[in-house]
Design a protein around this motif. Structure first.
Motif, PDB file in Angstrom:
ATOM      1  N   ILE A 116      91.498  81.661 122.782  1.00 42.07           N
ATOM      2  CA  ILE A 116      91.473  80.201 122.664  1.00 42.07           C
ATOM      3  C   ILE A 116      92.003  79.751 121.305  1.00 42.07           C
ATOM      4  O   ILE A 116      92.641  78.694 121.179  1.00 42.07           O
ATOM      5  CB  ILE A 116      90.037  79.672 122.891  1.00 42.07           C
ATOM      6  CG1 ILE A 116      89.610  79.912 124.340  1.00 42.07           C
ATOM      7  CG2 ILE A 116      89.924  78.191 122.533  1.00 42.07           C
ATOM      8  CD1 ILE A 116      88.146  79.607 124.596  1.00 42.07           C
ATOM      9  N   CYS A 117      91.759  80.560 120.292  1.00 41.25           N
ATOM     10  CA  CYS A 117      92.227  80.222 118.945  1.00 41.25           C
ATOM     11  C   CYS A 117      93.679  80.641 118.722  1.00 41.25           C
ATOM     12  O   CYS A 117      94.491  79.855 118.223  1.00 41.25           O
ATOM     13  CB  CYS A 117      91.331  80.895 117.903  1.00 41.25           C
ATOM     14  SG  CYS A 117      89.633  80.284 117.838  1.00 41.25           S
ATOM     15  N   TYR A 118      94.027  81.876 119.074  1.00 40.47           N
ATOM     16  CA  TYR A 118      95.307  82.453 118.665  1.00 40.47           C
ATOM     17  C   TYR A 118      96.507  81.864 119.386  1.00 40.47           C
ATOM     18  O   TYR A 118      97.487  81.460 118.758  1.00 40.47           O
ATOM     19  CB  TYR A 118      95.293  83.968 118.878  1.00 40.47           C
ATOM     20  CG  TYR A 118      94.544  84.737 117.817  1.00 40.47           C
ATOM     21  CD1 TYR A 118      93.673  84.094 116.937  1.00 40.47           C
ATOM     22  CD2 TYR A 118      94.684  86.106 117.693  1.00 40.47           C
ATOM     23  CE1 TYR A 118      92.978  84.797 115.975  1.00 40.47           C
ATOM     24  CE2 TYR A 118      93.989  86.822 116.726  1.00 40.47           C
ATOM     25  CZ  TYR A 118      93.135  86.162 115.870  1.00 40.47           C
ATOM     26  OH  TYR A 118      92.462  86.850 114.915  1.00 40.47           O
ATOM     27  N   PHE A 119      96.465  81.857 120.702  1.00 43.14           N
ATOM     28  CA  PHE A 119      97.663  81.487 121.460  1.00 43.14           C
ATOM     29  C   PHE A 119      98.068  80.023 121.251  1.00 43.14           C
ATOM     30  O   PHE A 119      99.254  79.754 121.021  1.00 43.14           O
ATOM     31  CB  PHE A 119      97.473  81.813 122.944  1.00 43.14           C
ATOM     32  CG  PHE A 119      97.532  83.286 123.229  1.00 43.14           C
ATOM     33  CD1 PHE A 119      98.743  83.913 123.475  1.00 43.14           C
ATOM     34  CD2 PHE A 119      96.383  84.057 123.229  1.00 43.14           C
ATOM     35  CE1 PHE A 119      98.821  85.279 123.723  1.00 43.14           C
ATOM     36  CE2 PHE A 119      96.431  85.425 123.464  1.00 43.14           C
ATOM     37  CZ  PHE A 119      97.656  86.034 123.719  1.00 43.14           C
ATOM     38  N   PRO A 120      97.132  79.060 121.291  1.00 44.62           N
ATOM     39  CA  PRO A 120      97.557  77.675 121.015  1.00 44.62           C
ATOM     40  C   PRO A 120      98.092  77.477 119.599  1.00 44.62           C
ATOM     41  O   PRO A 120      99.094  76.779 119.412  1.00 44.62           O
ATOM     42  CB  PRO A 120      96.282  76.860 121.246  1.00 44.62           C
ATOM     43  CG  PRO A 120      95.435  77.695 122.125  1.00 44.62           C
ATOM     44  CD  PRO A 120      95.727  79.107 121.725  1.00 44.62           C
ATOM     45  N   VAL A 121      97.438  78.092 118.598  1.00 44.18           N
ATOM     46  CA  VAL A 121      97.906  77.927 117.217  1.00 44.18           C
ATOM     47  C   VAL A 121      99.310  78.507 117.060  1.00 44.18           C
ATOM     48  O   VAL A 121     100.208  77.881 116.474  1.00 44.18           O
ATOM     49  CB  VAL A 121      96.933  78.593 116.223  1.00 44.18           C
ATOM     50  CG1 VAL A 121      97.530  78.603 114.814  1.00 44.18           C
ATOM     51  CG2 VAL A 121      95.599  77.858 116.198  1.00 44.18           C
TER      52      VAL A 121
END
Length: 439
Positions: free
Chosen positions: A270-275
């Motif tokens: 949830i944190c890595y891919f969108p950022v």
């Protein structure tokens, strides 16, 4: 006068027994402890550099490397959790203990301990830099009329906090700090990608590969691989986290630990891919090595995000430092006959904090440090050392699916280690040639 102190071998046995008793009294953690400890260890400085890594890798290769890394490290995390109690009645509470079992009492520590220390110490140095930089940016955005202060001083201010927090005795005692850090990581990651999404692409955004010499570009690509591997750093403390959990024949520790690890990896995605994807979409090839630096508005929200990063890396520092503290204190008791207690903790831990603080002030090359430590330390401990130990201990059938998966992890992990270490070291040397120290 006759000496009343026990001989060295007996002293060593007594110190080991004392350490085991202390460990046994702290095996009361719940499954969600592993979630936020792993999130705190894994999600940190690395997430903010993912768009920068994408700028050198491009849409296709960058997304593929990120997805493959997520899958590979989830598999190696599962392997470590299973190997924690691979011998009935024995718990391998530390990475080096498992390595001794896999490779022998003499070779094992030399294989794992240097890599694990590189991860833990390297992370703490990078977190000193990250904490100081984000604290500086927060204050400059919160107080525009204040006199600017050198970045080195901000790193010193951030580091001073850890002289106090480092006196907390063990993992369970930093649970509250770790939980706050995990919440902050999810919060500032959301602010980073949501801020990029609401801002939209910059004028004349370009997703073309950066214009530079072919040699420089190759090294920057290597460094980007290290930045991505830095983002998957939780394995270095996975066994220490699992050691805090109770275990019975009916419910071994691998069950709650794996449950917590799954939760951590969901939060990780949830944190890595969108950022990574939205940050690169918004700024293209000109994105900074810390995406929050590119986001200026709304200023109050970006200032809050920087403060969240500060809180997060405070917790991350402690999670990575705890195993090092344990190692230092055990070594001082065995080699220097240092009596256990407050004085030992004060000397050993303060010296470690001072060392990482000095290194962070001296070498504040954020992106290059990520690449170097990511390749040299995290690629082995997170990508392929668990697979090697799995092959040695479990001995899967040759040419089976499990056998092929492990060898693929080893091959990919070794390549990432070599490439990103070379790229990060070269970039540090290049940037240091134009850097004015202690400014």
């Amino acid at each position: 006068m006759v000496s009343t102190s026990p001989p060295p071998k007996q002293q060593e046995a007594l110190s080991d027994h004392k350490w085991k008793e202390e460990t046994d009294t702290t095996r009361g953690a719940k499954w969600w402890y592993s979630t936020f400890h792993t999130v705190t260890a894994m999600i940190g400085a690395g997430v903010l550099s993912l768009p920068y890594a994408m700028a050198y890798l491009g849409w296709g290769p960058g997304t593929m490397v990120l997805a493959v890394s997520w899958c590979m490290t989830l598999n190696t995390m599962w392997q470590m959790i299973q190997l924690h109690e691979c011998v009935p009645g024995v718990r391998f509470d530390r990475y080096v203990d498992l390595s001794r079992h896999a490779f022998g009492p003499k070779l094992g520590p030399w294989i794992v301990l240097p890599q694990q220390l590189i991860v833990q110490v390297g992370c703490d140095i990078v977190y000193m830099v990250t904490g100081g930089k984000c604290l500086k940016q927060f204050m400059e955005m919160a107080c525009t009329s204040c006199t600017p202060i050198k970045q080195s001083y901000w790193i010193l201010m951030f580091g001073s906090i850890h002289f106090f927090l480092s006196q907390l005795p063990n993992f369970n005692s930093v649970a509250g700090v770790s939980l706050a850090a995990a919440i902050m990581s999810l919060s500032y990651s959301t602010i980073a990608w949501a801020g990029c999404l609401s801002r939209g692409p910059v004028d004349d955004v370009s997703y073309a590969y950066k214009k530079t010499s072919s040699v420089d570009y190759m090294f920057r690509v290597f460094n980007s691989l290290g930045q991505i591997s830095f983002a998957f750093a939780g394995h270095a403390v996975a066994l220490e986290i699992q050691a805090t959990m109770p275990s019975t024949p009916e419910r071994p520790s691998r069950i709650p630990m794996w449950k917590g690890a799954i939760g951590a990896y969901i939060i990780n995605a949830i944190c890595y891919f969108p950022v990574a994807l939205i940050g690169y979409w918004a700024f293209g090839q000109d994105v900074a090595d810390n995406v929050l630096v590119d986001l200026k508005r709304p200023s109050w929200l970006i200032a809050s995000a920087n403060l969240m990063v500060v809180i997060h890396v405070i917790g991350s520092y402690q999670v990575f430092a705890m195993p090092v503290f344990d190692l230092l204190e055990r070594m001082m008791m065995k080699k220097l006959n240092f009596p256990p207690g407050l004085v030992l903790r004060l000397v050993a831990r303060s010296a470690y904090v001072a060392f990482t603080l000095f290194a962070g002030v001296t070498f504040p090359f954020f992106g290059d440090l990520l690449g170097f430590f990511g390749g040299f330390g995290f690629a082995p401990t997170s990508y392929f050392l668990p697979s090697i130990m799995w092959l040695v201990i479990k001995k899967p059938k040759r040419f089976s699916t499990n056998w092929f998966i492990n060898w693929a992890s080893i091959f990919v992990g070794v390549f990432i280690m070599l490439a990103s270490t070379i790229g990060g070291l070269r970039n540090i040397v290049t940037d240091a040639s134009t850097y004015r120290f202690y400014t």
